[in-house]
Design an enzyme around this catalytic site. Structure first.
Site, short mmCIF file in Angstrom:
data_model
loop_
_atom_site.label_atom_id
_atom_site.label_comp_id
_atom_site.label_asym_id
_atom_site.label_seq_id
_atom_site.Cartn_x
_atom_site.Cartn_y
_atom_site.Cartn_z
N LYS A 96 26.79 -3.75 0.08
CA LYS A 96 28.26 -3.59 0.07
C LYS A 96 28.74 -2.90 1.35
O LYS A 96 29.93 -2.65 1.50
CB LYS A 96 28.69 -2.75 -1.14
CG LYS A 96 28.24 -3.31 -2.47
CD LYS A 96 28.60 -2.32 -3.58
CE LYS A 96 27.76 -2.58 -4.82
NZ LYS A 96 27.76 -1.43 -5.72
N HIS A 100 4.61 5.70 11.63
CA HIS A 100 4.18 5.63 10.20
C HIS A 100 3.22 6.81 10.02
O HIS A 100 2.01 6.63 9.91
CB HIS A 100 3.49 4.29 9.96
CG HIS A 100 3.29 3.92 8.52
ND1 HIS A 100 3.43 4.81 7.47
CD2 HIS A 100 2.94 2.73 7.96
CE1 HIS A 100 3.18 4.18 6.33
NE2 HIS A 100 2.88 2.93 6.60
N ARG A 111 0.80 -1.22 0.00
CA ARG A 111 0.00 0.00 0.00
C ARG A 111 0.84 1.28 0.00
O ARG A 111 0.60 2.21 -0.80
CB ARG A 111 -0.92 0.04 1.24
CG ARG A 111 -2.19 -0.72 1.08
CD ARG A 111 -2.57 -1.33 2.40
NE ARG A 111 -1.60 -2.35 2.72
CZ ARG A 111 -1.71 -3.63 2.30
NH1 ARG A 111 -2.76 -4.00 1.64
NH2 ARG A 111 -0.77 -4.52 2.58
N THR A 112 1.79 1.38 0.91
CA THR A 112 2.48 2.66 1.09
C THR A 112 3.29 3.03 -0.15
O THR A 112 3.19 4.15 -0.68
CB THR A 112 3.39 2.60 2.33
OG1 THR A 112 2.63 2.12 3.43
CG2 THR A 112 3.96 3.97 2.65
N ARG A 152 11.17 3.68 3.80
CA ARG A 152 10.74 2.67 4.79
C ARG A 152 11.97 1.91 5.26
O ARG A 152 12.78 1.47 4.45
CB ARG A 152 9.73 1.69 4.21
CG ARG A 152 9.44 0.54 5.18
CD ARG A 152 8.23 -0.25 4.85
NE ARG A 152 7.02 0.53 5.06
CZ ARG A 152 5.79 0.02 4.94
NH1 ARG A 152 5.63 -1.24 4.62
NH2 ARG A 152 4.74 0.78 5.16
N1 CP Z 1 -0.41 -0.07 5.86
C1 CP Z 1 0.81 -0.29 5.29
O1 CP Z 1 1.80 0.33 5.66
O2 CP Z 1 0.81 -1.24 4.33
P1 CP Z 1 2.09 -1.70 3.49
O3 CP Z 1 3.03 -2.38 4.49
O4 CP Z 1 1.56 -2.63 2.45
O5 CP Z 1 2.74 -0.48 2.93
#
Ligand code: CP
Length: 308
Positions: free
Chosen positions: A87, A136, A57-58, A108
């Site tokens: 590396k 998040h 999703r993100t 991420r």
């Molecule tokens: N909700 C969310 O962060 O989903 P993903 O891990 O698929 O990005």
């Protein structure tokens, strides 16, 4: 379409602590205007997605958001294997490099605090797309947007956070955004091993938020407005006995839905495993797929705010 004006802006998006009601209202007004919209306001701008942990999703909603605003995207979805990290390159050196190639970096990472480390050396905006068990913040923005869309306001809601409240970074971020809303009540529903941390509770107490802790959803289900269910995050446990104890503790199924008030909603940041039975999906109170859809408009609003 022109961008909304705001008296404040953001350099990076690292933590929900950065937001106040004024900037939330600005982001949500932009999201309302941008939902379903396409234009070229970010033509010539480049977004880099650096994902050291998996995502559906993100990453894809950020990429969709950037493309819908006329920008371009590049990145790596498995940065640990397919970038020079393998590396031995540090996160800081990687970010310095990518700052020269892109106008915004969506990161991420598996370690809490990684996004703040990245922002400290970046020369372009950094967006925290999840930093281990930390935060998040853009998920929290779309979660709050969803509550406002579904219920009209987040003021005064009683929300039950369920599941993995220890490692659940989306919970950590949403709790902070909701604490900006008067009259909010929070119930933290989880077994001890994944209950919410003392630090966050201390901050909620200091903010005057009314909350309770319980390990029984039955205690609160008939009085909640929002159930926020989460996946127990197997990948963050060192002891799988603890994981097994936690994973079956809180499950939403048809029986739970019978006790839920008719105007309440069920949310989940997704992905789910089995903590919400699929039989719940057809119930109109199941808001989690509508919630995920809101991610595109909210992330368009974030990119518009950072780059517009
Ligand atoms: N909700 C969310 O962060 O989903 P993903 O891990 O698929 O990005």
């Amino acid at each position: 379409m022109t961008s909304a004006s705001t008296t404040r802006t953001l350099e990076h998006v690292i933590s929900s602590e950065q937001f106040d009601r004024e900037i939330l209202d600005d982001i949500f007004a932009r999201a309302d205007r941008l939902a379903g919209h396409r234009d070229t306001r970010l033509a010539g701008r480049i977004m880099a997605t650096l994902f050291y942990e998996p995502s559906t999703r993100t990453r894809l909603s950020f990429e969709s958001a950037m493309l819908r605003l006329g920008g371009s995207v590049m990145g790596t979805e498995a940065a640990r294997e397919f970038s020079s990290v393998i590396k031995g390159e540090t996160l800081e050196d990687t970010i310095r490099m990518v700052s020269s190639y892109a106008d915004v970096i969506v990161l991420r990472h598996d370690q809490a605090g990684a996004a703040a480390r990245a922002a400290a050396v970046a020369s372009v905006p950094v967006v925290n797309a999840g930093d281990g068990p930390g935060e998040h913040p853009t998920q929290a923005l779309l979660d709050l947007y969803t509550i406002r869309s579904e219920r009209g306001t987040a003021d005064g809601v009683h929300i039950a956070f369920c599941g993995d409240l220890r490692f659940g970074r989306t919970v950590h971020s949403l709790v902070q955004l909701l604490s900006l809303h008067p009259g909010v009540r929070m119930s933290f529903v989880a077994p001890e091993v994944v209950q919410v941390g003392a630090d966050l509770l201390a901050r909620m107490a200091a903010a005057g938020v009314v909350f309770q802790l319980t390990d029984r959803l039955d205690d609160v289900i008939s009085s909640v407005d929002v159930v926020y269910q989460t996946r127990v995050q197997k990948e963050r446990f060192t002891d799988l006995v603890d994981f097994e104890a936690a994973r079956r503790a809180i499950r939403i199924d048809a029986e739970v839905m019978r006790a839920l008030p008719p105007n309440a909603i069920v949310m989940h940041p997704l992905p789910r495993v089995d903590e919400i039975a699929t039989e719940v999906d057809s119930d109109p109170r199941a808001a989690y797929f509508r919630q995920a859809r809101n991610g595109v408009a909210v992330r368009m609003a974030v990119l518009d705010l950072l780059l517009g």
